[in-house]
Design an enzyme around this catalytic site. Structure first.
Site, PDB file in Angstrom:
ATOM      1  N   THR A   1       7.169   7.904   5.414  1.00 27.43           N
ATOM      2  CA  THR A   1       6.397   8.219   4.203  1.00 27.43           C
ATOM      3  C   THR A   1       6.622   9.651   3.762  1.00 27.43           C
ATOM      4  O   THR A   1       6.728   9.940   2.568  1.00 27.43           O
ATOM      5  CB  THR A   1       4.888   8.011   4.482  1.00 27.43           C
ATOM      6  OG1 THR A   1       4.671   6.624   4.678  1.00 27.43           O
ATOM      7  CG2 THR A   1       4.024   8.508   3.352  1.00 27.43           C
TER       8      THR A   1
ATOM      9  N   ASP B   1       4.531   4.766  11.438  1.00 27.74           N
ATOM     10  CA  ASP B   1       4.282   3.431  12.013  1.00 27.74           C
ATOM     11  C   ASP B   1       4.799   3.286  13.441  1.00 27.74           C
ATOM     12  O   ASP B   1       4.143   2.670  14.280  1.00 27.74           O
ATOM     13  CB  ASP B   1       4.919   2.345  11.124  1.00 27.74           C
ATOM     14  CG  ASP B   1       4.212   2.234   9.779  1.00 27.74           C
ATOM     15  OD1 ASP B   1       3.098   2.770   9.652  1.00 27.74           O
ATOM     16  OD2 ASP B   1       4.782   1.613   8.866  1.00 27.74           O
TER      17      ASP B   1
HETATM   18  N1  ASP Z   1       5.881   2.829   6.682  1.00 24.41           N
HETATM   19  C1  ASP Z   1       5.914   4.256   6.870  1.00 24.41           C
HETATM   20  C2  ASP Z   1       6.837   4.541   8.049  1.00 24.41           C
HETATM   21  O1  ASP Z   1       6.439   4.381   9.164  1.00 24.41           O
HETATM   22  C3  ASP Z   1       4.557   4.779   7.129  1.00 24.41           C
HETATM   23  C4  ASP Z   1       4.448   6.262   7.325  1.00 24.41           C
HETATM   24  O2  ASP Z   1       5.390   6.979   7.529  1.00 24.41           O
HETATM   25  O3  ASP Z   1       3.283   6.752   7.282  1.00 24.41           O
HETATM   26  O4  ASP Z   1       7.958   4.912   7.857  1.00 24.41           O
END
Ligand code: ASP
Length: 329
Positions: free
Chosen positions: A12, A86
């Site tokens: 993210t 994640d």
């Molecule tokens: N889906 C994202 C990831 O893990 C979530 C995040 O980074 O907060 O890459």
């Protein structure tokens, strides 16, 4: 002035609005451009290693990250890895096993909101990670929302809040404030010049969460396809032996030389299979105890141990040996 390396892997923190939702779209230099004045704090180079949502991170990527740090270890005083939240806890634990006895900080961070968005937590988290990577310390850590967590003890607990990560069954290593870093525990610094690099993995590991009604036949499939199985049982730890009898299947797995680790679905305080009949029925000489290790550490540890040996006695011994503060009694 300390010299750091910022390795970016996606997540993210580096995401932009794509046609189909958020996707990682920024590299290390893009992230650094959001931190004007960082050059007053340290000298920092960017290294874009990969650009993945961490849902797509695989054990092979852990190896790439460990190798990238090891190859550049002598050139820097500390390392910051930006990563999706994640699976960050798995990566932090995996790197803790692959790169042991580091005498420099290796710090993972990420964010809940992309760096280019309003109300982002990314700038604070990278800045905190950079500040902690400038400390005279060693080892693998997660820095998030002002807290420093041992790499083998982090768990993502919240999907949206800034304080996404918790340190489970272990104190926070330190808290990061605007003007200071306060340690909650002393850090034992490794004396060696370079960490040991050991990236051999056997990825034939399955994680099974028990639930009432789980069918024993699932274990017949696992027996054919896996060398290590982690069972998240209930409470203090136990295996159902009435009705759908998993105990017989578990004995069959260990008879076939498959390494089975028992843990609990309870986040805190760990398993203790010695308390109840459902736990004592399990042969403690065959099953691997995890005590208060986190699942996010058990899975990469089992892959790492099976990468070294598949002798069930040796696997049990190594799994039950504390590494990088992953378990305490
Ligand atoms: N889906 C994202 C990831 O893990 C979530 C995040 O980074 O907060 O890459």
């Amino acid at each position: 002035m300390k010299k750091l390396l910022l390795l970016t892997t996606g997540g993210t923190i580096a995401s932009i609005e794509g046609e189909n939702g958020l996707v990682p779209g920024m590299n290390a230099n893009d992230l650094l451009n959001y931190l004007p004045g960082i050059d007053l704090l340290c000298e920092i180079d960017g290294y874009p290693l990969m650009n993945l949502d961490s849902t797509n991170i695989q054990p092979e990527h852990w190896v790439d990250i460990a190798n990238a740090i090891y190859e550049r270890y002598d050139d820097y005083d500390g390392f910051v890895i930006t990563h999706g939240t994640d699976t960050m806890a798995y990566t932090a634990a995996a790197i803790s096993y692959m790169l042991q006895h580091a005498n420099k900080p290796i710090v993972l961070t990420g964010s809940q909101i992309p760096i280019g968005f309003e109300k982002t937590d990314a700038k604070r988290n990278i800045l905190d990670a950079i500040r902690f990577a400038c400390e005279e310390t060693g080892g693998v850590y997660v820095v998030f929302d002002g807290r420093v967590i041992q790499g083998t003890r982090a768990i993502k607990l919240r999907t949206k809040s800034y304080d996404s990560f918790e340190s489970i069954n272990f104190p926070y290593v330190a808290s990061i404030y605007e003007d200071s870093i306060e340690y909650n525990k002393p850090i034992h610094m490794a004396k060696n010049q370079k960490p040991t690099l050991d990236t051999a993995l056997c990825t034939d590991v399955a994680l099974v969460k028990l639930h009432p009604g789980i069918q024993p036949e699932l274990f017949d499939y696992l027996k054919e396809h896996y060398k290590g199985i982690v069972i998240e049982s209930y409470g203090s730890g136990g295996i159902p032996f009435q009705g759908r009898n998993l105990l017989a299947k578990l004995n069959d797995l260990t008879d076939c030389g498959i390494s089975v680790v028992i843990t609990t679905q309870c986040l805190e305080e760990g398993e203790d299979i010695e308390i109840y009949e459902v736990g004592r029925n399990v042969n403690p000489n065959r099953i691997i105890r995890s005590r208060n290790m986190n699942t996010e550490a058990i899975v990469p540890k089992l892959m790492w141990v099976l990468g070294k040996t598949q002798d069930p006695h040796m696997v049990k011994k190594l799994m039950e040996t504390p590494i990088a503060d992953d378990v305490n009694f």
